[in-house]
Design a protein around this motif. Structure first.
Motif, PDB file in Angstrom:
ATOM      1  N   SER A  16       5.083   4.205  -1.774  1.00  0.00           N
ATOM      2  CA  SER A  16       4.946   3.015  -2.591  1.00  0.00           C
ATOM      3  C   SER A  16       5.679   1.861  -1.925  1.00  0.00           C
ATOM      4  CB  SER A  16       5.519   3.280  -3.981  1.00  0.00           C
ATOM      5  OG  SER A  16       5.376   2.143  -4.771  1.00  0.00           O
ATOM      6  N   THR A  17       5.027   0.746  -1.817  1.00  0.00           N
ATOM      7  CA  THR A  17       5.627  -0.440  -1.231  1.00  0.00           C
ATOM      8  C   THR A  17       5.656  -1.531  -2.288  1.00  0.00           C
ATOM      9  OG1 THR A  17       3.481  -1.210  -0.459  1.00  0.00           O
ATOM     10  CG2 THR A  17       4.752   0.127   1.061  1.00  0.00           C
ATOM     11  N   PRO A  18       6.445  -2.575  -2.080  1.00  0.00           N
ATOM     12  CA  PRO A  18       6.471  -3.651  -3.067  1.00  0.00           C
ATOM     13  C   PRO A  18       5.112  -4.323  -3.272  1.00  0.00           C
ATOM     14  CG  PRO A  18       8.280  -3.874  -1.522  1.00  0.00           C
ATOM     15  CD  PRO A  18       7.401  -2.759  -1.025  1.00  0.00           C
ATOM     16  N   SER A  19       4.232  -4.226  -2.296  1.00  0.00           N
ATOM     17  CA  SER A  19       2.924  -4.864  -2.416  1.00  0.00           C
ATOM     18  C   SER A  19       1.823  -3.856  -2.743  1.00  0.00           C
ATOM     19  CB  SER A  19       2.589  -5.607  -1.130  1.00  0.00           C
ATOM     20  OG  SER A  19       2.558  -4.708  -0.052  1.00  0.00           O
ATOM     21  N   SER A  20       2.149  -2.791  -3.478  1.00  0.00           N
ATOM     22  CA  SER A  20       1.133  -1.816  -3.857  1.00  0.00           C
ATOM     23  C   SER A  20       0.832  -1.923  -5.348  1.00  0.00           C
ATOM     24  CB  SER A  20       1.579  -0.398  -3.508  1.00  0.00           C
ATOM     25  OG  SER A  20       2.674  -0.037  -4.304  1.00  0.00           O
ATOM     26  N   MET A  21      -0.371  -1.462  -5.716  1.00  0.00           N
ATOM     27  CA  MET A  21      -0.801  -1.558  -7.099  1.00  0.00           C
ATOM     28  C   MET A  21      -1.711  -0.381  -7.422  1.00  0.00           C
ATOM     29  SD  MET A  21      -3.101  -4.559  -8.862  1.00  0.00           S
ATOM     30  CE  MET A  21      -2.617  -5.644  -7.569  1.00  0.00           C
ATOM     31  N   LEU A  22      -1.555   0.194  -8.592  1.00  0.00           N
ATOM     32  CA  LEU A  22      -2.393   1.285  -9.059  1.00  0.00           C
ATOM     33  C   LEU A  22      -3.043   0.854 -10.362  1.00  0.00           C
ATOM     34  CD1 LEU A  22      -3.371   4.255  -8.929  1.00  0.00           C
ATOM     35  CD2 LEU A  22      -1.370   4.834 -10.268  1.00  0.00           C
ATOM     36  N   LEU A  23      -4.365   0.834 -10.389  1.00  0.00           N
ATOM     37  CA  LEU A  23      -5.119   0.491 -11.591  1.00  0.00           C
ATOM     38  C   LEU A  23      -5.857   1.721 -12.072  1.00  0.00           C
ATOM     39  CD1 LEU A  23      -6.671  -2.894 -10.458  1.00  0.00           C
ATOM     40  CD2 LEU A  23      -4.731  -2.567 -11.979  1.00  0.00           C
ATOM     41  N   ARG A  24      -5.855   1.943 -13.360  1.00  0.00           N
ATOM     42  CA  ARG A  24      -6.550   3.088 -13.944  1.00  0.00           C
ATOM     43  C   ARG A  24      -7.633   2.566 -14.881  1.00  0.00           C
ATOM     44  NH1 ARG A  24      -2.564   7.388 -15.706  1.00  0.00           N
ATOM     45  NH2 ARG A  24      -2.555   7.670 -13.467  1.00  0.00           N
ATOM     46  N   PHE A  25      -8.868   3.010 -14.641  1.00  0.00           N
ATOM     47  CA  PHE A  25     -10.018   2.659 -15.462  1.00  0.00           C
ATOM     48  C   PHE A  25     -10.570   3.951 -16.057  1.00  0.00           C
ATOM     49  CE2 PHE A  25      -9.883  -0.369 -11.943  1.00  0.00           C
ATOM     50  CZ  PHE A  25      -9.833  -1.564 -12.624  1.00  0.00           C
ATOM     51  N   GLY A  26     -10.091   4.354 -17.213  1.00  0.00           N
ATOM     52  CA  GLY A  26     -10.530   5.612 -17.810  1.00  0.00           C
ATOM     53  C   GLY A  26     -10.138   6.786 -16.944  1.00  0.00           C
ATOM     54  N   LYS A  27     -11.132   7.485 -16.382  1.00  0.00           N
ATOM     55  CA  LYS A  27     -10.876   8.653 -15.531  1.00  0.00           C
ATOM     56  C   LYS A  27     -10.841   8.314 -14.044  1.00  0.00           C
ATOM     57  CE  LYS A  27     -12.840  11.999 -18.677  1.00  0.00           C
ATOM     58  NZ  LYS A  27     -13.778  13.096 -18.843  1.00  0.00           N
ATOM     59  N   ARG A  28     -10.878   7.056 -13.715  1.00  0.00           N
ATOM     60  CA  ARG A  28     -10.875   6.622 -12.311  1.00  0.00           C
ATOM     61  C   ARG A  28      -9.599   5.859 -11.991  1.00  0.00           C
ATOM     62  NH1 ARG A  28     -14.733   9.846 -10.908  1.00  0.00           N
ATOM     63  NH2 ARG A  28     -16.743   9.400 -11.778  1.00  0.00           N
ATOM     64  N   GLU A  29      -9.177   5.946 -10.739  1.00  0.00           N
ATOM     65  CA  GLU A  29      -8.003   5.211 -10.274  1.00  0.00           C
ATOM     66  C   GLU A  29      -8.351   4.418  -9.026  1.00  0.00           C
ATOM     67  OE1 GLU A  29      -4.856   7.979  -9.585  1.00  0.00           O
ATOM     68  OE2 GLU A  29      -4.347   8.083 -11.716  1.00  0.00           O
ATOM     69  N   LEU A  30      -7.713   3.275  -8.903  1.00  0.00           N
ATOM     70  CA  LEU A  30      -7.877   2.413  -7.748  1.00  0.00           C
ATOM     71  C   LEU A  30      -6.474   2.057  -7.263  1.00  0.00           C
ATOM     72  CD1 LEU A  30     -10.168   0.617  -6.274  1.00  0.00           C
ATOM     73  CD2 LEU A  30      -9.142  -1.202  -7.599  1.00  0.00           C
ATOM     74  N   PHE A  31      -6.144   2.474  -6.040  1.00  0.00           N
ATOM     75  CA  PHE A  31      -4.830   2.222  -5.461  1.00  0.00           C
ATOM     76  C   PHE A  31      -4.998   1.235  -4.324  1.00  0.00           C
ATOM     77  CE2 PHE A  31      -1.464   3.479  -2.391  1.00  0.00           C
ATOM     78  CZ  PHE A  31      -0.375   3.112  -3.154  1.00  0.00           C
ATOM     79  N   LEU A  32      -4.235   0.150  -4.349  1.00  0.00           N
ATOM     80  CA  LEU A  32      -4.317  -0.901  -3.344  1.00  0.00           C
ATOM     81  C   LEU A  32      -2.940  -1.102  -2.730  1.00  0.00           C
ATOM     82  CD1 LEU A  32      -5.939  -3.320  -2.094  1.00  0.00           C
ATOM     83  CD2 LEU A  32      -5.035  -4.675  -3.974  1.00  0.00           C
TER      84      LEU A  32
END
Length: 74
Positions: A16-32
């Motif tokens: 994990s870095t300060p510029s990371s993000m995890l979004l959860r949409f129901g049963k899906r995840e998007l990690f940036l």
């Protein structure tokens, strides 16, 4: 409804870095996050897709700098 988490831990094999993000949409995840991995090949300058580290993951490299990981949530 999307929920946002600022740290994803080592779940995606990335720190994990300060510029990371995890979004959860129901049963899906998007990690940036920023991609700090040094590739031994020349990647596409705009977008590059490949299979993720774990089964069911899709990794997309944007502009050789941003890594997007799509997966199912556990």
């Amino acid at each position: 409804m999307a929920s946002e988490h600022s740290n994803a831990g080592s779940r995606f094999g990335l720190e994990s870095t300060p510029s990371s993000m995890l979004l959860r949409f129901g049963k899906r995840e998007l990690f940036l996050c920023r991609d700090y991995y040094k590739r031994s090949y020349r990647s596409n300058p705009l977008i590059e897709c490949c299979a993720g580290v774990q089964p069911g993951h899709l990794q997309i490299l944007l502009f050789r700098r941003w890594l997007v990981v799509m997966s199912k949530s556990h």
